[in-house]
Design a protein around this motif. Structure first.
Motif, PDB file in Angstrom:
ATOM      1  N   GLY A   1     -30.609  53.504  28.536  1.00 14.01           N
ATOM      2  CA  GLY A   1     -31.551  53.007  27.527  1.00 14.01           C
ATOM      3  C   GLY A   1     -31.099  53.365  26.121  1.00 14.01           C
ATOM      4  O   GLY A   1     -31.069  52.510  25.231  1.00 14.01           O
ATOM      5  N   GLU A   2     -30.723  54.625  25.927  1.00 18.81           N
ATOM      6  CA  GLU A   2     -30.241  55.043  24.605  1.00 18.81           C
ATOM      7  C   GLU A   2     -28.880  54.435  24.300  1.00 18.81           C
ATOM      8  O   GLU A   2     -28.604  54.115  23.146  1.00 18.81           O
ATOM      9  CB  GLU A   2     -30.171  56.571  24.524  1.00 18.81           C
ATOM     10  N   ASN A   3     -28.041  54.266  25.314  1.00 17.03           N
ATOM     11  CA  ASN A   3     -26.729  53.637  25.083  1.00 17.03           C
ATOM     12  C   ASN A   3     -26.888  52.239  24.501  1.00 17.03           C
ATOM     13  O   ASN A   3     -26.101  51.817  23.659  1.00 17.03           O
ATOM     14  CB  ASN A   3     -25.931  53.541  26.379  1.00 17.03           C
TER      15      ASN A   3
ATOM     16  N   GLU B   1     -30.841  56.005  19.984  1.00 16.55           N
ATOM     17  CA  GLU B   1     -31.531  57.263  20.251  1.00 16.55           C
ATOM     18  C   GLU B   1     -33.041  57.056  20.243  1.00 16.55           C
ATOM     19  O   GLU B   1     -33.586  56.370  19.372  1.00 16.55           O
ATOM     20  CB  GLU B   1     -31.133  58.309  19.212  1.00 16.55           C
ATOM     21  N   GLN B   2     -33.700  57.676  21.216  1.00 18.00           N
ATOM     22  CA  GLN B   2     -35.151  57.568  21.362  1.00 18.00           C
ATOM     23  C   GLN B   2     -35.809  58.831  20.803  1.00 18.00           C
ATOM     24  O   GLN B   2     -35.199  59.888  20.736  1.00 18.00           O
ATOM     25  CB  GLN B   2     -35.508  57.363  22.831  1.00 18.00           C
ATOM     26  N   PRO B   3     -37.086  58.733  20.403  1.00 18.73           N
ATOM     27  CA  PRO B   3     -37.741  59.850  19.719  1.00 18.73           C
ATOM     28  C   PRO B   3     -38.172  61.016  20.618  1.00 18.73           C
ATOM     29  O   PRO B   3     -38.768  61.965  20.132  1.00 18.73           O
ATOM     30  CB  PRO B   3     -38.961  59.199  19.071  1.00 18.73           C
TER      31      PRO B   3
ATOM     32  N   ARG C   1     -36.969  58.233  26.049  1.00 14.33           N
ATOM     33  CA  ARG C   1     -35.611  58.119  26.617  1.00 14.33           C
ATOM     34  C   ARG C   1     -35.707  57.645  28.068  1.00 14.33           C
ATOM     35  O   ARG C   1     -35.006  56.716  28.476  1.00 14.33           O
ATOM     36  CB  ARG C   1     -34.902  59.470  26.540  1.00 14.33           C
ATOM     37  N   ASP C   2     -36.586  58.281  28.847  1.00  8.44           N
ATOM     38  CA  ASP C   2     -36.762  57.885  30.249  1.00  8.44           C
ATOM     39  C   ASP C   2     -37.331  56.475  30.355  1.00  8.44           C
ATOM     40  O   ASP C   2     -36.940  55.705  31.230  1.00  8.44           O
ATOM     41  CB  ASP C   2     -37.684  58.867  30.982  1.00  8.44           C
ATOM     42  N   ASP C   3     -38.269  56.130  29.486  1.00 14.20           N
ATOM     43  CA  ASP C   3     -38.874  54.796  29.517  1.00 14.20           C
ATOM     44  C   ASP C   3     -37.834  53.714  29.224  1.00 14.20           C
ATOM     45  O   ASP C   3     -37.788  52.686  29.909  1.00 14.20           O
ATOM     46  CB  ASP C   3     -40.024  54.722  28.511  1.00 14.20           C
TER      47      ASP C   3
END
Length: 146
Positions: free
Chosen positions: A46-48, A52-54, A59-61
């Protein structure tokens, strides 16, 4: 006739390679697909893609969204699903994939050890067949071609 087999289940052991080896030894015309077995890639995809997630939840979502899309596409193309419930790891993804296969009307071969008979009784009842090991699952696939 060739079949595509979706191999659902934990990604930490070599059970998929065992299935593929047994099928190859029997010269079965099978193509195998599966969830992403690179655990680090699965967790970071997802982050790739989205950046970057908050936080860990996001990140998991994000990773789940990409992984669920991948699973949906590959399972929809599969002719049959083998869902393995092993003895060692938590099996949430396996349960989700087995239920998805059932709800999609995909033929389901469930592999589960004896100690999981009770906790898996509802899923087992909905599967086309329940086997005790991957060898039996491959024998079921072999029978399709006889």
């Amino acid at each position: 006739m060739d079949l595509t087999v979706y191999l659902a289940g934990e990604i930490h052991s070599s059970w998929r390679e065992e299935v593929e080896t047994l099928a190859k030894e029997k010269d079965l015309p099978l193509t195998f697909v599966s969830p992403q077995t690179d655990h680090d890639l699965s967790d970071s995809i997802g982050e790739n893609i989205l950046g970057e997630q908050p936080g860990k939840y996001y990140r998991d979502d994000a990773a789940s969204a990409v992984n669920n899309l991948r699973t949906q596409v590959l399972m929809n193309k599969a002719d049959v699903v083998i869902a393995l419930f092993g003895e060692e790891y938590k099996q949430w993804n396996t349960a989700m994939d087995a239920t998805t296969a059932i709800n999609a009307g995909k033929p389901l071969i469930l592999v589960r050890p004896e100690k999981l008979i009770h906790p898996l009784k509802e899923i087992s009842n909905k599967a086309n067949i329940v086997t005790n090991n991957v060898e039996q699952a491959v024998e079921v696939l072999e029978y399709i071609f006889k």
